[in-house]
Design an enzyme around this catalytic site. Sequence first.
Site, PDB file in Angstrom:
ATOM      1  N   GLY A 114       0.789  -1.231   0.000  1.00 22.49           N
ATOM      2  CA  GLY A 114       0.000   0.000   0.000  1.00 22.49           C
ATOM      3  C   GLY A 114       0.817   1.275   0.000  1.00 22.49           C
ATOM      4  N   GLY A 118       3.068  -0.798  -5.972  1.00 23.13           N
ATOM      5  CA  GLY A 118       2.383  -1.837  -6.742  1.00 23.13           C
ATOM      6  C   GLY A 118       2.469  -3.217  -6.133  1.00 23.13           C
ATOM      7  CB  ALA A 121      -0.227  -4.788  -9.412  1.00 21.34           C
ATOM      8  CB  ALA A 122       3.968  -7.440  -7.389  1.00 18.52           C
ATOM      9  CG  ASP A 164      -0.432  -0.263  -9.887  1.00 17.73           C
ATOM     10  OD1 ASP A 164      -0.227   0.796 -10.491  1.00 17.73           O
ATOM     11  OD2 ASP A 164      -0.420  -0.371  -8.642  1.00 17.73           O
TER      12      ASP A 164
HETATM   13  O1  PMV Z   1      -0.691   3.544  -4.934  1.00 15.69           O
HETATM   14  P1  PMV Z   1      -0.780   2.628  -6.099  1.00 15.69           P
HETATM   15  O2  PMV Z   1       0.523   2.004  -6.483  1.00 15.69           O
HETATM   16  O3  PMV Z   1      -1.882   1.602  -5.956  1.00 15.69           O
HETATM   17  O4  PMV Z   1      -1.179   3.515  -7.364  1.00 15.69           O
HETATM   18  C1  PMV Z   1      -2.418   4.175  -7.463  1.00 15.69           C
HETATM   19  C2  PMV Z   1      -2.442   4.903  -8.764  1.00 15.69           C
HETATM   20  C3  PMV Z   1      -3.700   5.686  -9.044  1.00 15.69           C
HETATM   21  O5  PMV Z   1      -3.516   6.318 -10.305  1.00 15.69           O
HETATM   22  C4  PMV Z   1      -3.938   6.767  -8.002  1.00 15.69           C
HETATM   23  C5  PMV Z   1      -4.944   4.804  -9.105  1.00 15.69           C
HETATM   24  C6  PMV Z   1      -4.945   3.847 -10.285  1.00 15.69           C
HETATM   25  O6  PMV Z   1      -5.632   2.810 -10.176  1.00 15.69           O
HETATM   26  O7  PMV Z   1      -4.316   4.123 -11.314  1.00 15.69           O
END
Ligand code: PMV
Length: 327
Positions: A114, A118, A121-122, A164
């Site tokens: 968080g 990412g 996603a990983a 991601d």
């Molecule tokens: O914090 P992360 O790595 O989950 O990135 C979020 C990126 C956003 O553009 C704010 C949301 C998205 O889904 O693209």
Amino acid sequence: MVTASAPGKVYLFGEHAVVYGEPAVPCAIDRRARVTVERRADDHLRVHAEDLSLDGFTVEYGGTTGSDPDVDVSQSLVEAATGYVDAAVEQARDAAGAPDAGFDITIESEIPLGAGLGSSAAVTAAGIYAAAEELGADLSTDEVAERAYSAELAVQEGNASRADTFCSATGGAVRVEGDDCRSLDAPELPFVVGFDGGAGDTGALVSGVRELKNSYDFAADTVAAVGDLVRNGEDALAAGDLAELGELMDFNHGLLSALGVSSRSLDAMVWAARDAGALGAKLTGAGGGGCVVALDETEETETALRYLPGCEETFQAELATEGVRVE
Ligand code: PMV
């Protein structure tokens, strides 16, 4: 038993604006999540996970219907990880036509959860690939990307861009604009990451930007300006112009601040990196707390961040050219 891994990522440019159809350029970094799966005789999921910021934990799910775990899970980060694993297994079961397959699953992640790198996603991409492989279905990278996106959409209740998951599945520098995802040629990118030990609430931050954009023309213009900046950034990337990339990262951070998604600790890390001579620095991901990414060919930025109060962890990272893979 199969182990698969997938890289985390930083946003070189374009987070938040990507939600409204502007282009973004995430880059995979050489910090990976590893997911090991072993088929069980029953239809249960037993998940054990270790993360940089957590002690180990184990959860066993009763059956395939997503019923409550039979171990009390109090930490929200743990709940988040298991949600993505659940969704990943669902995708693998679907891909292999094995709706009742149960697994013992171990997650090891070098990516803070968080924090804008990412991690979800990983874990999702590696989980889908490993579980599908264990069931005899050999998925292409594009299929992993597509299924990982579907899994994230399900967990994040419709709030996810493809950035991601596509980046984690394919590795390298990528360009995402709406449903259009492609790999980009990129020079070596000497990233330095600073982590404040915290995590922003992605859903709340995305909603905050949406409200601002709906209320004020300046915010809508700012989102469009991020899109213009990303297009300039793509040219700088193609030209291998690190100095211009750094400058554009600085501008991108300013625009994200205007949208209200930076924080005191993120700003402090960004300025420490710039003062140490970084070519540029910005927050990465949703913001609110978590990580910054700087571009610096020297050791100076990492040293400066290491001694900055409020920076819990710092590391150098290179562009990871390999995406999801079996270990
Ligand atoms: O914090 P992360 O790595 O989950 O990135 C979020 C990126 C956003 O553009 C704010 C949301 C998205 O889904 O693209």
